[in-house]
Design an enzyme around this catalytic site. Structure first.
Site, PDB file in Angstrom:
ATOM      1  N   ASP A 133      29.367  45.752 -10.903  1.00 11.53           N
ATOM      2  CA  ASP A 133      28.832  46.403 -12.107  1.00 11.53           C
ATOM      3  C   ASP A 133      28.434  47.848 -11.810  1.00 11.53           C
ATOM      4  O   ASP A 133      28.669  48.740 -12.620  1.00 11.53           O
ATOM      5  CB  ASP A 133      27.603  45.639 -12.635  1.00 11.53           C
TER       6      ASP A 133
ATOM      7  N   TYR B 159      25.005  31.281  -6.255  1.00  9.67           N
ATOM      8  CA  TYR B 159      25.168  30.812  -7.636  1.00  9.67           C
ATOM      9  C   TYR B 159      25.647  29.359  -7.703  1.00  9.67           C
ATOM     10  O   TYR B 159      25.589  28.732  -8.747  1.00  9.67           O
ATOM     11  CB  TYR B 159      26.151  31.702  -8.412  1.00  9.67           C
TER      12      TYR B 159
ATOM     13  N   ASP C 231      22.480  46.917   1.018  1.00  8.96           N
ATOM     14  CA  ASP C 231      21.600  47.964   0.466  1.00  8.96           C
ATOM     15  C   ASP C 231      22.197  49.346   0.702  1.00  8.96           C
ATOM     16  O   ASP C 231      22.171  50.220  -0.163  1.00  8.96           O
ATOM     17  CB  ASP C 231      20.172  47.850   1.024  1.00  8.96           C
TER      18      ASP C 231
ATOM     19  N   LYS D 201      24.524  41.121   4.624  1.00 14.91           N
ATOM     20  CA  LYS D 201      23.135  41.419   4.988  1.00 14.91           C
ATOM     21  C   LYS D 201      22.898  40.720   6.327  1.00 14.91           C
ATOM     22  O   LYS D 201      22.024  39.850   6.477  1.00 14.91           O
ATOM     23  CB  LYS D 201      22.199  40.896   3.868  1.00 14.91           C
TER      24      LYS D 201
ATOM     25  N   ASP E   4      28.634  40.609  -7.516  1.00 15.76           N
ATOM     26  CA  ASP E   4      28.231  40.662  -8.918  1.00 15.76           C
ATOM     27  C   ASP E   4      27.536  41.995  -9.194  1.00 15.76           C
ATOM     28  O   ASP E   4      27.860  42.721 -10.139  1.00 15.76           O
ATOM     29  CB  ASP E   4      27.267  39.472  -9.169  1.00 15.76           C
TER      30      ASP E   4
END
Ligand code: NAD
Length: 363
Positions: free
Chosen positions: A255, A146, A227, A195, A251
């Protein structure tokens, strides 16, 4: 202890829910012999109305002088509020971004707790919900994808977009240390999510986290691919204590974790910098649809205040007293409208605050 707390009541339900959190803080300070001084700060829509901008330099300076900041929520109804006729950099949310940047808040903490009494709201299978869970997601907030360089331009005649994902070892080390410190106050387990089978940034992340872990021999460290973590959060959330991860993965996972609790009005959050300073706020927004009605759930803000006592002031006992009081109120069947279910007693914002205060006692 003397605590200097900056207070941003904000917009919508913000003032209503922050008033209850202050009430609970005052009651806790009284029970444990602390003193609190509050400085009211304007941010978001409330600041636009008075100052024409969502955050002034003076307010940022006052926030920096506080030991910690307790915040409600900011913003209004984007369709009807005049704040949203302003250019994006002058809108309420811009103030929050400026505040986070100005205070160098690089670590975001979001607990996801499934309360025994609210298990019916959990969307997971009953046998999973029955095990309960109490986990904390620690997300890096100022680096990664980001904040990387980005571009959209033709390459060999083909329009091509690029977003850069960069982390340096210092950025990883400082948040990893924070995660291990917090795990020491909990069940002493860190799951570092990356990852590393694909990304260089993740391989460096893993290496640095392992180095930091050497200083915390009591904390169990495991690595998990993002994942797999997304699957495990819905399959077996009880396995997690502290989940440590980079900005974009955090992020998405935070959520997901908040949704599996089923009760957004209950979820606290904290954003921390390198000192003990933190900004503490509920995960939800300013709920303009119910503002001024006296029905908003103040529990997320009250639990954010408990996080403030624990992480900015090291007052673990006091924080636990607030958390116990919240559990007691739920156990006795009191609910605000958002968590109401059959057979329970529906109460408003103020009564919820009063009832939580009445359960606070030294153990
Ligand atoms: P929201 O979280 O404000 O509301 C979503 C739904 O949840 C609404 O039905 C609302 O009534 C309900 N709700 C939220 N908090 C509640 C509480 N404590 N008790 C009972 N019900 C509650 O999200 P939204 O409607 O998408 O956003 C409204 C405004 O809030 C927007 O201006 C948005 O930008 C802002 N916002 C601010 C923050 C923040 O201050 N950090 C975070 C998210 C959204």
């Amino acid at each position: 202890m003397d605590m200097k707390i900056g207070v941003i009541k904000g917009d919508g339900i913000g003032p209503e829910i922050v008033d209850e959190a202050m009430k609970v803080l005052d009651r806790t300070a009284e029970a444990y012999g602390h003193s609190i001084s509050y400085t009211q700060l304007l941010m978001g829509g409330a600041s636009i109305d008075v100052n024409g901008v969502p955050l002034t330099d003076e307010t940022l300076g006052q926030a920096k002088k506080s030991d910690a900041v307790l915040m409600g929520s900011i913003g209004g109804d984007a369709k009807t509020s005049p704040w949203y006729k302003l250019e994006p950099s002058k809108r309420p949310e811009a103030g929050l971004l400026q505040l986070r940047k100005g205070l160098n808040l690089f670590a975001n903490l979001r607990p996801a707790v499934l309360y025994e009494e609210l298990k019916d709201a959990c969307p997971l299978k009953k046998e999973i919900a029955d095990q309960g869970f109490d986990l904390m997601i620690m997300r890096e907030l100022t680096g990664g994808l980001y904040f990387g360089k980005r571009s959209t331009e033709p390459v060999d005649g083909v329009m091509t977009a690029r977003d850069e994902l960069t982390y340096n070892e210092n950025e990883i080390r400082r948040i990893a240390k924070r995660a291990f410190d917090i795990a020491m106050k909990r069940r002493k387990k860190v799951t570092s999510v990356d990852k590393a089978n694909v990304l260089d940034s993740s391989r460096l992340w893993r290496k640095v986290v392992e180095e930091v872990a050497q200083d915390y021999p009591e904390v169990e460290l495991e690595h998990m691919l993002v994942d797999n973590c997304a699957m495990q959060l819905v399959k077996d959330p009880a396995q997690f204590d502290v989940i440590l991860t980079e900005n974009m993965f955090g992020d998405i996972l935070s959520d997901e974790a908040s949704m599996v609790t089923g009760s957004i009005g209950m979820l606290a959050s904290a954003s921390l910098n390198e000192t003990k300073f933190g900004l503490y706020e509920p995960s939800g927004g300013s709920a303009p649809d119910i503002a001024g009605k006296g029905i908003a759930n103040p529990i997320a803000t009250i639990l954010s205040a408990a996080m403030m006592l624990r992480f900015s002031f090291d007052l673990d006992e006091e924080a636990s007293a607030i958390e116990r009081a919240v559990e007691s109120v739920l156990r006795d069947g009191y609910r605000t409208i958002d968590i109401m279910s059959e057979g329970m007693k529906q109460i408003g914002t103020k009564e919820m605050g009063d009832r939580i205060c009445s359960y606070i006692s030294r153990q």
